[in-house]
Scaffold this motif. Sequence first.
Motif, short mmCIF file in Angstrom:
data_model
loop_
_atom_site.label_atom_id
_atom_site.label_comp_id
_atom_site.label_asym_id
_atom_site.label_seq_id
_atom_site.Cartn_x
_atom_site.Cartn_y
_atom_site.Cartn_z
N ASP A 291 0.76 6.51 5.89
CA ASP A 291 1.19 6.64 4.50
C ASP A 291 0.38 7.70 3.77
O ASP A 291 0.92 8.48 2.98
N PHE A 292 -0.92 7.74 4.03
CA PHE A 292 -1.75 8.80 3.43
C PHE A 292 -1.30 10.16 3.94
O PHE A 292 -1.21 11.12 3.17
N MET B 203 0.82 -1.19 0.00
CA MET B 203 0.00 0.00 0.00
C MET B 203 0.87 1.26 0.00
O MET B 203 0.53 2.22 -0.67
N GLU B 204 1.96 1.23 0.75
CA GLU B 204 2.76 2.45 0.84
C GLU B 204 3.25 2.90 -0.53
O GLU B 204 3.18 4.09 -0.87
N GLU B 205 3.75 1.98 -1.33
CA GLU B 205 4.26 2.35 -2.66
C GLU B 205 3.15 2.89 -3.55
O GLU B 205 3.34 3.88 -4.27
N PRO C 157 -1.16 14.21 1.76
CA PRO C 157 -1.70 15.02 2.86
C PRO C 157 -2.91 15.87 2.45
O PRO C 157 -3.66 16.29 3.33
N GLY C 158 -3.11 16.09 1.18
CA GLY C 158 -4.25 16.88 0.73
C GLY C 158 -5.51 16.07 0.51
O GLY C 158 -6.55 16.62 0.15
N HIS D 235 0.73 7.59 -6.16
CA HIS D 235 -0.47 8.32 -6.56
C HIS D 235 -0.86 9.45 -5.61
O HIS D 235 -1.88 10.11 -5.83
N GLY D 236 -0.07 9.67 -4.58
CA GLY D 236 -0.38 10.69 -3.58
C GLY D 236 -0.73 12.05 -4.15
O GLY D 236 -1.75 12.63 -3.78
#
Length: 131
Positions: free
Chosen positions: A34-35, A1-3, A40-41, A8-9
């Motif tokens: 991770d999110f 999930m982190e990757e 962060p937005g 896509h963050g």
Amino acid sequence: MEETIRQHGPTLDGKIAIDAANRMGGGPLNSAADFSAHAPGAAYYRAFNSLGWENFADPLYGDTPADLFYCGPAGGGQDTVEQLIAGVGLRPIRVGDGGQVHLVDAVGALWLALVFGQGMSRQIAFKLLAR
């Protein structure tokens, strides 16, 4: 999930992000950190992680829908998340903002313990009762 979140963050900025995956290898079940670090937005919600897929396919117990506990910020995103949960046929129960992710994960951990630890059917769900 982190990757995936890292990759896509930036595209999640200003969007609703529903964390439905459970990390089963130890540590927290959620990907909230991770999110927070990579998206962060995004409006972060934790939902759809505390029941098995069978409850999404058939959410009614008699005439009563199972409850789905979730957390995330109040506001327009909350309305959208609740519409998605209700659209599946479950009753949405918000337990608070993203700081309550541990409570949602505890419900998920309870479901996992009952099904996989105690050998109960995957056809179990939760219901909040009130008078």
